[in-house]
Design a protein around this motif. Structure first.
Motif, PDB file in Angstrom:
ATOM      1  N   GLY A  13      40.909  48.972  39.911  1.00 54.40           N
ATOM      2  CA  GLY A  13      40.457  49.507  41.187  1.00 54.40           C
ATOM      3  C   GLY A  13      39.684  48.513  42.032  1.00 54.40           C
ATOM      4  O   GLY A  13      39.547  48.706  43.250  1.00 54.40           O
ATOM      5  N   GLU A  14      39.179  47.453  41.406  1.00 52.62           N
ATOM      6  CA  GLU A  14      38.441  46.439  42.172  1.00 52.62           C
ATOM      7  C   GLU A  14      39.404  45.556  42.955  1.00 52.62           C
ATOM      8  O   GLU A  14      40.575  45.408  42.601  1.00 52.62           O
ATOM      9  CB  GLU A  14      37.584  45.583  41.239  1.00 52.62           C
ATOM     10  CG  GLU A  14      36.424  46.322  40.617  1.00 52.62           C
ATOM     11  CD  GLU A  14      35.413  45.381  40.005  1.00 52.62           C
ATOM     12  OE1 GLU A  14      34.710  44.676  40.758  1.00 52.62           O
ATOM     13  OE2 GLU A  14      35.345  45.334  38.760  1.00 52.62           O
ATOM     14  N   ARG A  15      38.890  44.984  44.033  1.00 52.67           N
ATOM     15  CA  ARG A  15      39.737  44.198  44.936  1.00 52.67           C
ATOM     16  C   ARG A  15      39.533  42.704  44.764  1.00 52.67           C
ATOM     17  O   ARG A  15      38.454  42.251  44.391  1.00 52.67           O
ATOM     18  CB  ARG A  15      39.460  44.599  46.390  1.00 52.67           C
ATOM     19  CG  ARG A  15      39.872  46.033  46.710  1.00 52.67           C
ATOM     20  CD  ARG A  15      39.835  46.306  48.198  1.00 52.67           C
ATOM     21  NE  ARG A  15      40.387  47.610  48.516  1.00 52.67           N
ATOM     22  CZ  ARG A  15      40.778  47.995  49.719  1.00 52.67           C
ATOM     23  NH1 ARG A  15      40.664  47.158  50.745  1.00 52.67           N
ATOM     24  NH2 ARG A  15      41.262  49.196  49.930  1.00 52.67           N
ATOM     25  N   ILE A  16      40.603  41.993  45.083  1.00 51.70           N
ATOM     26  CA  ILE A  16      40.582  40.533  45.074  1.00 51.70           C
ATOM     27  C   ILE A  16      41.080  40.055  46.428  1.00 51.70           C
ATOM     28  O   ILE A  16      42.136  40.486  46.893  1.00 51.70           O
ATOM     29  CB  ILE A  16      41.502  39.954  43.970  1.00 51.70           C
ATOM     30  CG1 ILE A  16      41.062  40.418  42.587  1.00 51.70           C
ATOM     31  CG2 ILE A  16      41.534  38.427  44.041  1.00 51.70           C
ATOM     32  CD1 ILE A  16      42.035  40.011  41.486  1.00 51.70           C
ATOM     33  N   GLU A  17      40.328  39.185  47.058  1.00 62.36           N
ATOM     34  CA  GLU A  17      40.778  38.541  48.292  1.00 62.36           C
ATOM     35  C   GLU A  17      41.385  37.201  47.917  1.00 62.36           C
ATOM     36  O   GLU A  17      40.730  36.365  47.286  1.00 62.36           O
ATOM     37  CB  GLU A  17      39.613  38.359  49.264  1.00 62.36           C
ATOM     38  CG  GLU A  17      39.029  39.671  49.770  1.00 62.36           C
ATOM     39  CD  GLU A  17      37.893  39.450  50.754  1.00 62.36           C
ATOM     40  OE1 GLU A  17      37.632  38.277  51.104  1.00 62.36           O
ATOM     41  OE2 GLU A  17      37.262  40.439  51.162  1.00 62.36           O
ATOM     42  N   TYR A  18      42.644  37.011  48.299  1.00 57.78           N
ATOM     43  CA  TYR A  18      43.349  35.791  47.919  1.00 57.78           C
ATOM     44  C   TYR A  18      44.209  35.368  49.089  1.00 57.78           C
ATOM     45  O   TYR A  18      45.111  36.094  49.507  1.00 57.78           O
ATOM     46  CB  TYR A  18      44.209  36.054  46.677  1.00 57.78           C
ATOM     47  CG  TYR A  18      44.767  34.813  46.018  1.00 57.78           C
ATOM     48  CD1 TYR A  18      44.003  34.065  45.124  1.00 57.78           C
ATOM     49  CD2 TYR A  18      46.074  34.394  46.276  1.00 57.78           C
ATOM     50  CE1 TYR A  18      44.519  32.938  44.502  1.00 57.78           C
ATOM     51  CE2 TYR A  18      46.604  33.273  45.666  1.00 57.78           C
ATOM     52  CZ  TYR A  18      45.820  32.548  44.781  1.00 57.78           C
ATOM     53  OH  TYR A  18      46.336  31.430  44.170  1.00 57.78           O
ATOM     54  N   GLY A  19      43.931  34.172  49.633  1.00 59.27           N
ATOM     55  CA  GLY A  19      44.620  33.748  50.841  1.00 59.27           C
ATOM     56  C   GLY A  19      44.231  34.681  51.974  1.00 59.27           C
ATOM     57  O   GLY A  19      43.058  35.003  52.167  1.00 59.27           O
ATOM     58  N   ASP A  20      45.233  35.187  52.707  1.00 56.06           N
ATOM     59  CA  ASP A  20      44.955  36.118  53.803  1.00 56.06           C
ATOM     60  C   ASP A  20      45.254  37.562  53.418  1.00 56.06           C
ATOM     61  O   ASP A  20      45.322  38.449  54.266  1.00 56.06           O
ATOM     62  CB  ASP A  20      45.756  35.729  55.050  1.00 56.06           C
ATOM     63  CG  ASP A  20      47.252  35.654  54.779  1.00 56.06           C
ATOM     64  OD1 ASP A  20      47.674  35.961  53.634  1.00 56.06           O
ATOM     65  OD2 ASP A  20      48.019  35.297  55.687  1.00 56.06           O
ATOM     66  N   LEU A  21      45.409  37.810  52.103  1.00 59.09           N
ATOM     67  CA  LEU A  21      45.770  39.137  51.626  1.00 59.09           C
ATOM     68  C   LEU A  21      44.693  39.735  50.725  1.00 59.09           C
ATOM     69  O   LEU A  21      43.894  39.011  50.128  1.00 59.09           O
ATOM     70  CB  LEU A  21      47.093  39.085  50.850  1.00 59.09           C
ATOM     71  CG  LEU A  21      48.335  38.684  51.646  1.00 59.09           C
ATOM     72  CD1 LEU A  21      49.504  38.431  50.706  1.00 59.09           C
ATOM     73  CD2 LEU A  21      48.693  39.757  52.667  1.00 59.09           C
ATOM     74  N   ILE A  22      44.718  41.065  50.637  1.00 56.47           N
ATOM     75  CA  ILE A  22      43.836  41.781  49.728  1.00 56.47           C
ATOM     76  C   ILE A  22      44.682  42.428  48.636  1.00 56.47           C
ATOM     77  O   ILE A  22      45.722  43.042  48.914  1.00 56.47           O
ATOM     78  CB  ILE A  22      43.015  42.860  50.459  1.00 56.47           C
ATOM     79  CG1 ILE A  22      42.063  42.208  51.465  1.00 56.47           C
ATOM     80  CG2 ILE A  22      42.216  43.703  49.463  1.00 56.47           C
ATOM     81  CD1 ILE A  22      41.288  43.208  52.288  1.00 56.47           C
ATOM     82  N   PHE A  23      44.230  42.285  47.395  1.00 52.43           N
ATOM     83  CA  PHE A  23      44.922  42.854  46.248  1.00 52.43           C
ATOM     84  C   PHE A  23      43.973  43.792  45.507  1.00 52.43           C
ATOM     85  O   PHE A  23      42.759  43.657  45.599  1.00 52.43           O
ATOM     86  CB  PHE A  23      45.387  41.746  45.294  1.00 52.43           C
ATOM     87  CG  PHE A  23      46.315  40.753  45.931  1.00 52.43           C
ATOM     88  CD1 PHE A  23      47.687  40.880  45.799  1.00 52.43           C
ATOM     89  CD2 PHE A  23      45.805  39.681  46.666  1.00 52.43           C
ATOM     90  CE1 PHE A  23      48.544  39.965  46.394  1.00 52.43           C
ATOM     91  CE2 PHE A  23      46.657  38.763  47.260  1.00 52.43           C
ATOM     92  CZ  PHE A  23      48.031  38.906  47.123  1.00 52.43           C
ATOM     93  N   ARG A  24      44.540  44.732  44.760  1.00 50.68           N
ATOM     94  CA  ARG A  24      43.737  45.665  43.976  1.00 50.68           C
ATOM     95  C   ARG A  24      44.191  45.615  42.520  1.00 50.68           C
ATOM     96  O   ARG A  24      45.396  45.664  42.233  1.00 50.68           O
ATOM     97  CB  ARG A  24      43.877  47.082  44.525  1.00 50.68           C
ATOM     98  CG  ARG A  24      43.008  48.132  43.819  1.00 50.68           C
ATOM     99  CD  ARG A  24      42.895  49.378  44.659  1.00 50.68           C
ATOM    100  NE  ARG A  24      44.205  49.911  45.028  1.00 50.68           N
ATOM    101  CZ  ARG A  24      44.466  50.488  46.210  1.00 50.68           C
ATOM    102  NH1 ARG A  24      43.516  50.605  47.120  1.00 50.68           N
ATOM    103  NH2 ARG A  24      45.677  50.952  46.469  1.00 50.68           N
ATOM    104  N   VAL A  25      43.242  45.527  41.604  1.00 52.55           N
ATOM    105  CA  VAL A  25      43.556  45.458  40.177  1.00 52.55           C
ATOM    106  C   VAL A  25      44.074  46.816  39.705  1.00 52.55           C
ATOM    107  O   VAL A  25      43.444  47.848  39.937  1.00 52.55           O
ATOM    108  CB  VAL A  25      42.307  45.063  39.362  1.00 52.55           C
ATOM    109  CG1 VAL A  25      42.637  45.043  37.866  1.00 52.55           C
ATOM    110  CG2 VAL A  25      41.790  43.694  39.803  1.00 52.55           C
ATOM    111  N   ILE A  26      45.222  46.818  39.039  1.00 49.02           N
ATOM    112  CA  ILE A  26      45.774  48.065  38.505  1.00 49.02           C
ATOM    113  C   ILE A  26      45.886  48.047  36.985  1.00 49.02           C
ATOM    114  O   ILE A  26      46.091  49.096  36.368  1.00 49.02           O
ATOM    115  CB  ILE A  26      47.153  48.387  39.122  1.00 49.02           C
ATOM    116  CG1 ILE A  26      48.158  47.265  38.848  1.00 49.02           C
ATOM    117  CG2 ILE A  26      47.025  48.627  40.608  1.00 49.02           C
ATOM    118  CD1 ILE A  26      49.566  47.592  39.338  1.00 49.02           C
TER     119      ILE A  26
END
Length: 267
Positions: A13-26
């Motif tokens: 559920g936590e987020r990762i900012e990588y490059g210009d995108l946002i990702f969410r841990v699943i």
């Protein structure tokens, strides 16, 4: 830390900012992390969508396996790159998304056609292929031919008739057994060939397809060739729900039987 040394402080559920995108841990199980693409860090601030196959958080590597619903809704894009690691694309992920250029949006997929056919698209607007061209004309079909690549290869075969006319054949590769729902929703081609190795075609897999002949800018005649196969052909719902058909060059005994469409192959 695990026996293999893989560890992460991030939780599901936590987020990762990588490059210009946002990702969410699943997932962080089995010494591997997986994330889904949430969207741009600054919505509408980019026109190039390049999704990596993996992202880093410190020393930890996470595989990108999904794009969430509404992720890029209403975004103007000039290019899209999706890695072979992506297995699911959420509802309306590309709804209202538009190509910034008349020549359409360049779409590069890192996997094979069989990999693409195995992606779970939540609905028609989860599939970005229809962004590869705008209005249906001879010119824009050439754009679709030029703009879409799987593993670096064009998915259409171009046959040049003369200076003003080319013919674009879209053939499903022989290693495909199942074409999942919405896999090629909204594509355009001069003809479509489905080999006998295909055993199942999902709901709206070829919905809203645009077929254009070489001699007319407005011709919307659908020409699809089904090769005979050894196994029964399973059709889920209405794979070709919005299309009109001809039996030209089909070579099959029953190219079209009203609602019960089986193209010469036992269901």
């Amino acid at each position: 830390a695990s026996a293999s040394g893989w560890a992460t402080s991030l939780e599901v559920g936590e987020r990762i900012e990588y490059g210009d995108l946002i990702f969410r841990v699943i997932s962080t199980s089995e010494n591997e992390g997986e994330v889904e693409v949430v969207g741009f860090e600054v919505p509408g601030g980019e026109d190039s969508l390049i999704i990596p196959g993996t992202v880093m958080d410190g020393n930890d590597t996470f595989t990108v396996v999904s794009i969430v619903e509404n992720a890029f809704q209403g975004t103007g894009l000039r290019e899209i790159s999706i890695p072979a690691t992506v297995k699911t694309i959420g509802k309306d992920a590309f709804a209202g998304t538009w190509s910034q250029y008349q020549s359409g949006c360049k779409i590069a997929y890192g996997g094979s056609m069989a990999d693409w056919c195995d992606i779970d698209f939540a609905n028609s607007d989860a599939n970005p292929l229809q962004l590869a061209y705008k209005d249906v004309t001879k010119i824009t079909l050439k754009y679709m031919y030029q703009n879409i690549t799987f593993a670096g290869n064009h998915i259409f075969e171009e046959t040049v008739v003369d200076f003003n006319n080319s013919y674009y054949t879209f053939r499903i590769s022989d290693d495909v057994k199942v074409i999942k729902p919405y896999a090629f929703y909204g594509i355009g081609a001069s003809s479509i060939e489905i080999p006998g190795t295909v055993e199942e075609i999902g709901e709206s897999a070829f919905g809203e397809i645009r077929i254009l002949g070489t001699n007319s800018y407005s011709q919307m005649e659908r020409v699809v060739t089904f090769e005979k196969g050894e196994k029964p052909l399973v059709l889920e719902g209405k794979p070709f729900s919005t299309s009109r058909w001809t039996n030209e060059n089909s070579g099959l005994e029953y190219p079209l039987v009203k609602e019960e469409v089986y193209y010469g192959r036992e269901l």
